[in-house]
Motif scaffolding. Sequence first.
Motif, PDB file in Angstrom:
ATOM      1  N   LEU A  63       1.548 -27.497   1.226  1.00  0.00           N
ATOM      2  CA  LEU A  63       1.003 -26.904   2.250  1.00  0.00           C
ATOM      3  C   LEU A  63      -0.289 -25.898   1.594  1.00  0.00           C
ATOM      4  CD1 LEU A  63       1.091 -26.163   5.301  1.00  0.00           C
ATOM      5  CD2 LEU A  63       2.169 -24.032   4.753  1.00  0.00           C
ATOM      6  N   GLY A  64      -0.008 -25.914   0.329  1.00  0.00           N
ATOM      7  CA  GLY A  64      -1.224 -25.037  -0.318  1.00  0.00           C
ATOM      8  C   GLY A  64      -2.402 -26.182  -0.748  1.00  0.00           C
ATOM      9  N   GLY A  65      -1.994 -27.523  -0.527  1.00  0.00           N
ATOM     10  CA  GLY A  65      -3.198 -28.247  -0.448  1.00  0.00           C
ATOM     11  C   GLY A  65      -3.986 -28.485   0.572  1.00  0.00           C
ATOM     12  N   ALA A  66      -3.138 -28.385   1.833  1.00  0.00           N
ATOM     13  CA  ALA A  66      -3.834 -28.302   3.133  1.00  0.00           C
ATOM     14  C   ALA A  66      -4.599 -26.673   3.135  1.00  0.00           C
ATOM     15  CB  ALA A  66      -2.814 -27.909   4.173  1.00  0.00           C
ATOM     16  N   ALA A  67      -4.062 -25.782   2.762  1.00  0.00           N
ATOM     17  CA  ALA A  67      -4.781 -24.391   2.700  1.00  0.00           C
ATOM     18  C   ALA A  67      -6.264 -24.735   1.809  1.00  0.00           C
ATOM     19  CB  ALA A  67      -4.140 -23.495   2.060  1.00  0.00           C
ATOM     20  N   VAL A  68      -6.329 -25.379   0.925  1.00  0.00           N
ATOM     21  CA  VAL A  68      -7.532 -25.430   0.040  1.00  0.00           C
ATOM     22  C   VAL A  68      -8.355 -26.365   0.707  1.00  0.00           C
ATOM     23  CG1 VAL A  68      -6.328 -24.772  -2.090  1.00  0.00           C
ATOM     24  CG2 VAL A  68      -6.736 -27.265  -1.347  1.00  0.00           C
TER      25      VAL A  68
END
Length: 404
Positions: free
Chosen positions: A109-114
């Motif tokens: 989900l951190g990938g989606a956030a970045v």
Amino acid sequence: MAPQRITFPGHDGNVLAARLDLPDGPHLATALFAHCFTCGKDIPAARRIAARLAGMGIAVLRFDFTGLGHSEGEFANTSFTSNVDDLFAGCNYLQSKGMPPSLMIGHSLGGAAVLKAAAQLDQIKAVATLGAPFDPAHVTHNFAQALPEIAQKGSAEVSLGGRPFTIGKTFVDDVAQESLSPAIASLNAALLVLHAPRDAIVSIDNAGQIFTAAKHPKSFVTLDDADHLITRATDAEYAADVIATWATRYLTLAQPAPPPGAPEGIVRVSEADAEGFLQDVNAGPTHHVLADEPLAYGGTNRGMSPYGFLSAGLGACTSMTIRMYARRKGWPLEHVSVDVCHNKVHAQDAEPGSGDKIDTWRRRIKLTGPLDADQRQRLLEIADKCPVHRTLEKSSKVLTELLA
């Protein structure tokens, strides 16, 4: 260098706990790392990727999102949007320290956030995602059985990875309304998508959707049989190496200004990394290069090894000597290249059983142009007359004095 423990204010003023991995040598660029859903800044994948990038001169800030790890705040009151806002806060912190990030890395989900954040940050030149979902709402399948209770009561306690978390309706509604397609399409940065085909948490289809939505330059690298959290050290090291190598193509890794030049006729070597082996080499007042050792020998591989420089000296002198002779003779030599390799081999005349070795340099010379056989043979003979060749073949004396 050990990661520095720091804090900075998050999107709502809560103090966020972070670690800043700084290079031992020159600081060439800065990256911001976002961890996976309910994970933290200290998961093995984050640590290894940060360490690898720091070894290449790229500082990495990794932090716990609001309400997670050692950061302040209530996780139940956070959302995907608040995670993105925390990333903006991290960027602002780095900016205030004079080290604005140009690379963003996000896991799950951190990938989606970045992806969402980078589309709004002009200074970001490269984005890498690991096991990221194309649809942020994908994360709700981890607690699908609790969705009715969350809708009815406004929140529910769920178990994720064996730990209890309170998920609020705000979070569920926020991810349900989020669409990454516009952000991915508007990225003004190179994109690297890393994903494991057997990822049981976020399927490989997500990587394909992210890749399709993005414009070039974009790249995809498979993580083979890695798990979603990239828990195996070998998988994390592989991902780190890929990201580090890929990023150098898109980041401006300007080397710092060299130290003041040495006097004409002097080669001055100064230690640049007391923990490793990186050296600043100044040849007179105008020429500067770096010397180092490979990673396998404790170096950071940012310059040629000492024996590499010796081989380079032999190769350069050989090529120059051949060119000088051919030019004087007026021969049609169009190009010279010299491959040099160095080995230590047993000395043929050493005392039997002593194990003594000598240094052997092997040259492979390529001459291009319409030269006849006699000319080529003569140029090969001339190669042996290069001054460095003659120096290496003769005994030398090194005089040393200690300066006060």
